[in-house]
Design an enzyme around this catalytic site. Sequence first.
Site, PDB file in Angstrom:
ATOM      1  N   GLY A  10     -16.101  43.735   5.517  1.00  0.00           N
ATOM      2  CA  GLY A  10     -15.608  44.866   4.717  1.00  0.00           C
ATOM      3  C   GLY A  10     -15.952  44.691   3.248  1.00  0.00           C
ATOM      4  O   GLY A  10     -15.170  45.040   2.357  1.00  0.00           O
ATOM      5  N   SER A  12     -18.339  46.121   1.471  1.00  0.00           N
ATOM      6  CA  SER A  12     -19.042  47.202   0.765  1.00  0.00           C
ATOM      7  C   SER A  12     -18.142  47.927  -0.239  1.00  0.00           C
ATOM      8  O   SER A  12     -18.628  48.708  -1.049  1.00  0.00           O
ATOM      9  CB  SER A  12     -19.623  48.204   1.773  1.00  0.00           C
ATOM     10  OG  SER A  12     -18.580  48.780   2.520  1.00  0.00           O
ATOM     11  N   GLY A  14     -13.805  48.001  -2.198  1.00  0.00           N
ATOM     12  CA  GLY A  14     -12.419  47.536  -2.305  1.00  0.00           C
ATOM     13  C   GLY A  14     -12.222  46.028  -2.325  1.00  0.00           C
ATOM     14  O   GLY A  14     -12.901  45.286  -3.042  1.00  0.00           O
ATOM     15  N   SER A 132      -3.895  41.089   6.086  1.00  0.00           N
ATOM     16  CA  SER A 132      -2.925  41.875   6.859  1.00  0.00           C
ATOM     17  C   SER A 132      -2.477  43.046   5.986  1.00  0.00           C
ATOM     18  O   SER A 132      -3.307  43.729   5.382  1.00  0.00           O
ATOM     19  CB  SER A 132      -1.767  40.964   7.266  1.00  0.00           C
ATOM     20  OG  SER A 132      -0.764  41.689   7.896  1.00  0.00           O
ATOM     21  N   TYR A 146      -1.421  52.147  12.583  1.00  0.00           N
ATOM     22  CA  TYR A 146      -1.929  51.171  11.607  1.00  0.00           C
ATOM     23  C   TYR A 146      -1.011  49.945  11.567  1.00  0.00           C
ATOM     24  O   TYR A 146      -1.468  48.802  11.615  1.00  0.00           O
ATOM     25  CB  TYR A 146      -2.028  51.823  10.221  1.00  0.00           C
ATOM     26  CG  TYR A 146      -2.458  50.855   9.138  1.00  0.00           C
ATOM     27  CD1 TYR A 146      -3.739  50.324   9.123  1.00  0.00           C
ATOM     28  CD2 TYR A 146      -1.570  50.465   8.142  1.00  0.00           C
ATOM     29  CE1 TYR A 146      -4.135  49.427   8.136  1.00  0.00           C
ATOM     30  CE2 TYR A 146      -1.948  49.573   7.146  1.00  0.00           C
ATOM     31  CZ  TYR A 146      -3.237  49.055   7.148  1.00  0.00           C
ATOM     32  OH  TYR A 146      -3.626  48.163   6.186  1.00  0.00           O
ATOM     33  N   LYS A 150      -1.711  45.876  12.319  1.00  0.00           N
ATOM     34  CA  LYS A 150      -1.455  44.769  11.389  1.00  0.00           C
ATOM     35  C   LYS A 150      -0.390  43.806  11.934  1.00  0.00           C
ATOM     36  O   LYS A 150      -0.452  42.608  11.675  1.00  0.00           O
ATOM     37  CB  LYS A 150      -1.065  45.317  10.009  1.00  0.00           C
ATOM     38  CG  LYS A 150      -2.227  46.039   9.307  1.00  0.00           C
ATOM     39  CD  LYS A 150      -3.419  45.113   9.086  1.00  0.00           C
ATOM     40  CE  LYS A 150      -4.538  45.760   8.297  1.00  0.00           C
ATOM     41  NZ  LYS A 150      -5.686  44.869   8.085  1.00  0.00           N
TER      42      LYS A 150
HETATM   43  P1  NDP Z   1     -11.755  50.079   1.641  1.00  0.00           P
HETATM   44  O1  NDP Z   1     -11.755  51.327   2.435  1.00  0.00           O
HETATM   45  O2  NDP Z   1     -12.122  50.145   0.217  1.00  0.00           O
HETATM   46  O3  NDP Z   1     -12.648  48.976   2.361  1.00  0.00           O
HETATM   47  C1  NDP Z   1     -12.687  48.839   3.756  1.00  0.00           C
HETATM   48  C2  NDP Z   1     -13.914  48.030   4.124  1.00  0.00           C
HETATM   49  O4  NDP Z   1     -13.959  47.870   5.550  1.00  0.00           O
HETATM   50  C3  NDP Z   1     -15.203  48.715   3.722  1.00  0.00           C
HETATM   51  O5  NDP Z   1     -16.094  47.746   3.190  1.00  0.00           O
HETATM   52  C4  NDP Z   1     -15.748  49.266   5.029  1.00  0.00           C
HETATM   53  O6  NDP Z   1     -17.159  49.275   4.984  1.00  0.00           O
HETATM   54  C5  NDP Z   1     -15.250  48.207   6.010  1.00  0.00           C
HETATM   55  N1  NDP Z   1     -15.189  48.704   7.392  1.00  0.00           N
HETATM   56  C6  NDP Z   1     -14.396  49.669   7.891  1.00  0.00           C
HETATM   57  N2  NDP Z   1     -14.675  49.872   9.181  1.00  0.00           N
HETATM   58  C7  NDP Z   1     -15.668  48.997   9.514  1.00  0.00           C
HETATM   59  C8  NDP Z   1     -16.383  48.732  10.703  1.00  0.00           C
HETATM   60  N3  NDP Z   1     -16.168  49.398  11.844  1.00  0.00           N
HETATM   61  N4  NDP Z   1     -17.345  47.764  10.665  1.00  0.00           N
HETATM   62  C9  NDP Z   1     -17.597  47.097   9.527  1.00  0.00           C
HETATM   63  N5  NDP Z   1     -16.952  47.297   8.377  1.00  0.00           N
HETATM   64  C10 NDP Z   1     -16.003  48.257   8.370  1.00  0.00           C
HETATM   65  O7  NDP Z   1     -10.267  49.503   1.813  1.00  0.00           O
HETATM   66  P2  NDP Z   1      -9.568  48.163   1.296  1.00  0.00           P
HETATM   67  O8  NDP Z   1     -10.509  47.323   0.559  1.00  0.00           O
HETATM   68  O9  NDP Z   1      -8.297  48.563   0.672  1.00  0.00           O
HETATM   69  O10 NDP Z   1      -9.191  47.506   2.711  1.00  0.00           O
HETATM   70  C11 NDP Z   1      -9.487  46.180   3.041  1.00  0.00           C
HETATM   71  C12 NDP Z   1      -8.373  45.619   3.924  1.00  0.00           C
HETATM   72  O11 NDP Z   1      -7.151  45.607   3.209  1.00  0.00           O
HETATM   73  C13 NDP Z   1      -8.124  46.390   5.215  1.00  0.00           C
HETATM   74  O12 NDP Z   1      -7.956  45.480   6.285  1.00  0.00           O
HETATM   75  C14 NDP Z   1      -6.813  47.115   4.925  1.00  0.00           C
HETATM   76  O13 NDP Z   1      -6.073  47.356   6.090  1.00  0.00           O
HETATM   77  C15 NDP Z   1      -6.125  46.114   4.015  1.00  0.00           C
HETATM   78  N6  NDP Z   1      -5.069  46.697   3.178  1.00  0.00           N
HETATM   79  C16 NDP Z   1      -5.356  47.607   2.205  1.00  0.00           C
HETATM   80  C17 NDP Z   1      -4.348  48.166   1.436  1.00  0.00           C
HETATM   81  C18 NDP Z   1      -4.584  49.168   0.352  1.00  0.00           C
HETATM   82  O14 NDP Z   1      -3.615  49.779  -0.137  1.00  0.00           O
HETATM   83  N7  NDP Z   1      -5.818  49.368  -0.089  1.00  0.00           N
HETATM   84  C19 NDP Z   1      -2.929  47.804   1.693  1.00  0.00           C
HETATM   85  C20 NDP Z   1      -2.755  46.836   2.721  1.00  0.00           C
HETATM   86  C21 NDP Z   1      -3.777  46.306   3.438  1.00  0.00           C
HETATM   87  P3  NDP Z   1     -18.153  50.331   5.647  1.00  0.00           P
HETATM   88  O15 NDP Z   1     -17.473  51.660   5.638  1.00  0.00           O
HETATM   89  O16 NDP Z   1     -19.359  50.236   4.783  1.00  0.00           O
HETATM   90  O17 NDP Z   1     -18.390  49.781   7.031  1.00  0.00           O
END
Ligand code: NDP
Length: 271
Positions: A10, A12, A14, A132, A146, A150
Amino acid sequence: MIQRIALVTGASSGIGRATAGLLARNGFYVFAMARRKERLEEIRSDHIEPIPLDVTDVEAIKAAISHIITTKGRIDVLVNNAGFGQLGAVECVSMEAAHHQLEVNVFGYARFMQAVLPYMREQQSGCIVNISSVLGKIALPGFGWYAASKHAVEALSEALRGEVKAFGIDVVMIAPGLIKTEFVTKELELLKKVKHPPAYQKIILGLYRLLAGEPQAPGPEIIAKAVLEAVTQSIPAVRHALPWDSKAAVIARWLLGGRLFAWATRQKMRI
Ligand code: NDP
């Protein structure tokens, strides 16, 4: 000194992107994974190597791990982070969408854990960081699927920690609260696709109210810093919840008990 090798999913956007960058700036060689190739290319450097893949693609994961072992000979850190939030009432999210939520958020993490563990066991060292959520310990209306994903991540992490401790491998959880990334925008897009009967309108509005705080939320750097600390400390915290409200919500649930906490949640969401 041997350079430590990290794998971040993930990456790419956040939290994953911030984590890949911070680890690279602190001496790690990072394999950065996600589906969007062009976004990954933006962070390519001498210390960051992008590998575009989908975490549901078993063969792609096998090929990626084999590439890491062939070129670097070891994997020291796995940061399982790729995920998304399937919002919507439990009754209304289609089974297909629910399965996909677990495919990515739970089995996606599990595939990577199973793929790296044989190498970490052989090395007798390694650290797995599973990202998580505050919703790994509590659940709120509209976040059922969701939160289920988690909670599953937390259970697997806890079990795994006991299984691999003797092999010199650490398993750590980082549980973010609301963080400003692409996450909420994508969640709300998915919410729009779920067909809710009018009876659920109040819940939907409550979700928008809860997530309205996202623009004021901290950025992903605070989570990246927590990951760096976890993988560089000799005895990291088993579960690190941050920012403060992520910790506070779990304490409140424990202090108030189920019924009172559910009431307080409904008040906050005005549902
Ligand atoms: P973003 O949406 O900014 O990032 C999510 C990342 O996951 C992207 O890089 C996306 O890349 C990748 N991703 C999603 N689906 C796939 C897939 N099928 N295969 C490969 N890569 C995938 O969100 P965050 O950075 O916020 O999220 C990161 C983690 O933090 C997650 O697990 C989320 O549940 C957790 N989290 C986030 C919170 C928040 O408020 N932001 C709160 C609590 C937890 P691409 O689309 O290029 O594949």
